[in-house]
Enzyme design. Structure first.
Site, mmCIF file in Angstrom:
data_model
loop_
_atom_site.group_PDB
_atom_site.id
_atom_site.type_symbol
_atom_site.label_atom_id
_atom_site.label_comp_id
_atom_site.label_asym_id
_atom_site.label_seq_id
_atom_site.Cartn_x
_atom_site.Cartn_y
_atom_site.Cartn_z
ATOM 1 N N TYR A 136 1.469 -1.120 -0.377
ATOM 2 C CA TYR A 136 0.183 0.161 -0.035
ATOM 3 C C TYR A 136 0.922 1.144 0.058
ATOM 4 O O TYR A 136 0.253 2.888 -0.684
ATOM 5 C CB TYR A 136 -0.964 0.066 1.325
ATOM 6 C CG TYR A 136 -2.191 0.608 1.111
ATOM 7 C CD1 TYR A 136 -2.623 1.058 0.114
ATOM 8 C CD2 TYR A 136 -2.007 2.445 2.483
ATOM 9 C CE1 TYR A 136 -4.203 2.324 0.420
ATOM 10 C CE2 TYR A 136 -2.763 3.241 2.264
ATOM 11 C CZ TYR A 136 -3.937 2.990 1.501
ATOM 12 O OH TYR A 136 -5.130 4.190 1.632
HETATM 13 N N1 LIG Z 1 -9.991 6.259 4.131
HETATM 14 C C1 LIG Z 1 -8.980 6.669 4.473
HETATM 15 O O1 LIG Z 1 -9.196 7.017 5.313
HETATM 16 C C2 LIG Z 1 -7.742 6.879 3.105
HETATM 17 C C3 LIG Z 1 -7.033 7.982 3.485
HETATM 18 C C4 LIG Z 1 -6.018 7.642 2.893
HETATM 19 C C5 LIG Z 1 -6.510 7.360 1.700
HETATM 20 N N2 LIG Z 1 -6.922 7.125 1.110
HETATM 21 C C6 LIG Z 1 -7.355 6.478 -0.659
HETATM 22 O O2 LIG Z 1 -9.016 7.078 -1.211
HETATM 23 C C7 LIG Z 1 -9.051 6.355 -1.390
HETATM 24 C C8 LIG Z 1 -10.637 6.050 -1.336
HETATM 25 O O3 LIG Z 1 -10.885 5.410 0.779
HETATM 26 P P1 LIG Z 1 -12.490 4.416 -0.041
HETATM 27 O O4 LIG Z 1 -11.154 4.727 1.765
HETATM 28 O O5 LIG Z 1 -12.738 5.931 0.217
HETATM 29 O O6 LIG Z 1 -11.880 3.380 -0.355
HETATM 30 P P2 LIG Z 1 -13.013 2.391 -0.150
HETATM 31 O O7 LIG Z 1 -13.716 2.805 0.799
HETATM 32 O O8 LIG Z 1 -12.165 1.195 0.032
HETATM 33 O O9 LIG Z 1 -13.742 2.346 -1.455
HETATM 34 C C9 LIG Z 1 -12.783 1.942 -2.764
HETATM 35 C C10 LIG Z 1 -13.640 2.116 -4.526
HETATM 36 O O10 LIG Z 1 -12.967 1.228 -5.240
HETATM 37 C C11 LIG Z 1 -13.998 -0.105 -5.339
HETATM 38 N N3 LIG Z 1 -12.796 -1.273 -6.371
HETATM 39 C C12 LIG Z 1 -11.942 -1.852 -4.681
HETATM 40 N N4 LIG Z 1 -10.919 -2.580 -5.367
HETATM 41 C C13 LIG Z 1 -11.606 -2.360 -6.790
HETATM 42 C C14 LIG Z 1 -11.578 -3.413 -7.804
HETATM 43 N N5 LIG Z 1 -10.601 -4.554 -8.179
HETATM 44 N N6 LIG Z 1 -12.154 -3.293 -9.648
HETATM 45 C C15 LIG Z 1 -13.053 -2.568 -9.386
HETATM 46 N N7 LIG Z 1 -13.162 -1.894 -8.268
HETATM 47 C C16 LIG Z 1 -12.638 -1.865 -7.257
HETATM 48 C C17 LIG Z 1 -14.279 -0.193 -4.341
HETATM 49 O O11 LIG Z 1 -16.164 -1.429 -4.738
HETATM 50 P P3 LIG Z 1 -16.091 -3.113 -4.650
HETATM 51 O O12 LIG Z 1 -14.856 -3.003 -3.508
HETATM 52 O O13 LIG Z 1 -16.721 -2.904 -4.630
HETATM 53 O O14 LIG Z 1 -15.083 -3.292 -5.615
HETATM 54 C C18 LIG Z 1 -15.010 1.779 -4.228
HETATM 55 O O15 LIG Z 1 -15.558 1.627 -4.617
HETATM 56 C C19 LIG Z 1 -8.634 5.328 -1.615
HETATM 57 O O16 LIG Z 1 -7.896 4.815 -3.349
HETATM 58 C C20 LIG Z 1 -7.913 5.422 0.064
HETATM 59 O O17 LIG Z 1 -6.330 4.633 -0.626
HETATM 60 C C21 LIG Z 1 -8.238 6.783 2.061
#
Ligand SMILES: NC(=O)c1ccc[n+]([C@@H]2O[C@H](COP(=O)([O-])OP(=O)(O)OC[C@H]3O[C@@H](n4cnc5c(N)ncnc54)[C@H](OP(=O)(O)O)[C@@H]3O)[C@@H](O)[C@H]2O)c1
Length: 245
Positions: A136
């Site tokens: 990651y």
């Molecule tokens: N959450 C945090 O605190 C945080 C902090 C820093 C950075 N980020 C970054 O911000 C972004 C969004 O975070 P989040 O927490 O909102 O993420 P999340 O809730 O895990 O959502 C990720 C999205 O990507 C899709 N996805 C994942 N794998 C996939 C695949 N193989 N094919 C197609 N779609 C896929 C998921 O849908 P499905 O699972 O249905 O496929 C979902 O729509 C990410 O890049 C994360 O690394 C998050």
């Protein structure tokens, strides 16, 4: 206007899909599992329930183009969450899929218009969070560098490319955990973050919306950190805040 969102079915991506739907765009969303019922009816939004690591990715993007026409904005929010080899999964999900999608869509952006690609990174592209796997960290560092590379190589085509790197944020799915079950963690964030609160998915949605707007028409190749200023603090300043000395 046509906005393509990779990873727009939940979390931050869902909020980004809502934003562009409210702007009247045609929005093509790719994710594996269906979104919540309320989101499945968002005006202008169509979903392709596919895995971006499968060999269907370019065919899926072509279907999205048939729906929404040439692309104005392309936003990547997917990250690997699953079983198996974390390293291989992260590289395939975050890097290979992003490269393939950007390069497949490059000749399919709206000609003569201000077009924008946003890659969502993380502060772990620069710092180390022991709770997250090495893949990651490496993927998020690479995503920020990809934004710089594509900013230079796609600039003459009218395509701007930037990276948005948040720190941990509250989103719908974890709001109960942070807001009611773990007030101590919230307090920790309040004490350490210069802006005095934990970030939200709305904070990053705002920056993504800005980067996809004419207001950002001369901004490319940047990594915008959305962390309330916490990464500006020295180790000593942080330690003193936590120890109250
Ligand atoms: N959450 C945090 O605190 C945080 C902090 C820093 C950075 N980020 C970054 O911000 C972004 C969004 O975070 P989040 O927490 O909102 O993420 P999340 O809730 O895990 O959502 C990720 C999205 O990507 C899709 N996805 C994942 N794998 C996939 C695949 N193989 N094919 C197609 N779609 C896929 C998921 O849908 P499905 O699972 O249905 O496929 C979902 O729509 C990410 O890049 C994360 O690394 C998050």
């Amino acid at each position: 206007m046509h906005t393509v969102i990779i990873g727009g079915t939940r979390g931050l991506g869902r909020e980004v899909a809502r934003h562009f739907s409210a702007q009247g765009h045609k929005v093509s969303v790719i994710g594996r599992k269906a979104p919540a019922d309320a989101d499945s009816q968002l005006p202008g939004v169509r979903y392709w329930l596919r895995d971006v690591t499968s060999d269907q990715l370019t065919a899926t993007l072509d279907e999205a183009l048939a729906y929404g026409g040439p692309v104005n904005h392309l936003v990547f929010l997917q990250r690997f969450k699953g079983e198996g080899d974390q390293w291989a999964g992260e590289m395939a999900t975050s890097l290979n899929a992003t490269r393939l999608a950007v390069e497949h869509l490059t000749p399919r952006f709206a000609a003569g218009e201000d077009c924008s690609v946003v890659l969502v990174g993380s502060i772990v592209g620069r710092f180390v969070s022991e709770g997250q796997p090495v893949g990651y960290h490496v993927a998020k560092g690479a995503v920020a560098q990809m934004a710089k590379f594509y900013a230079v190589t796609l600039g003459r085509k009218g395509i701007r490319v930037n990276c948005v790197s948040p720190c941990t944020f509250v989103k719908e799915e974890n709001a109960e955990f942070y807001n009611s079950k773990s007030p101590a963690i919230q307090e920790l964030f309040k004490e350490t973050i210069p802006l005095g609160r934990m970030g939200t998915s709305g904070d990053s949605t705002g920056v993504i919306a800005f980067l996809c707007s004419p207001a950002a028409s001369f901004v490319t190749g940047q990594e915008i950190v959305v962390d309330g200023g916490v990464s500006l603090l020295s180790q000593e300043a942080l330690a003193r805040k936590l120890r109250q000395v």
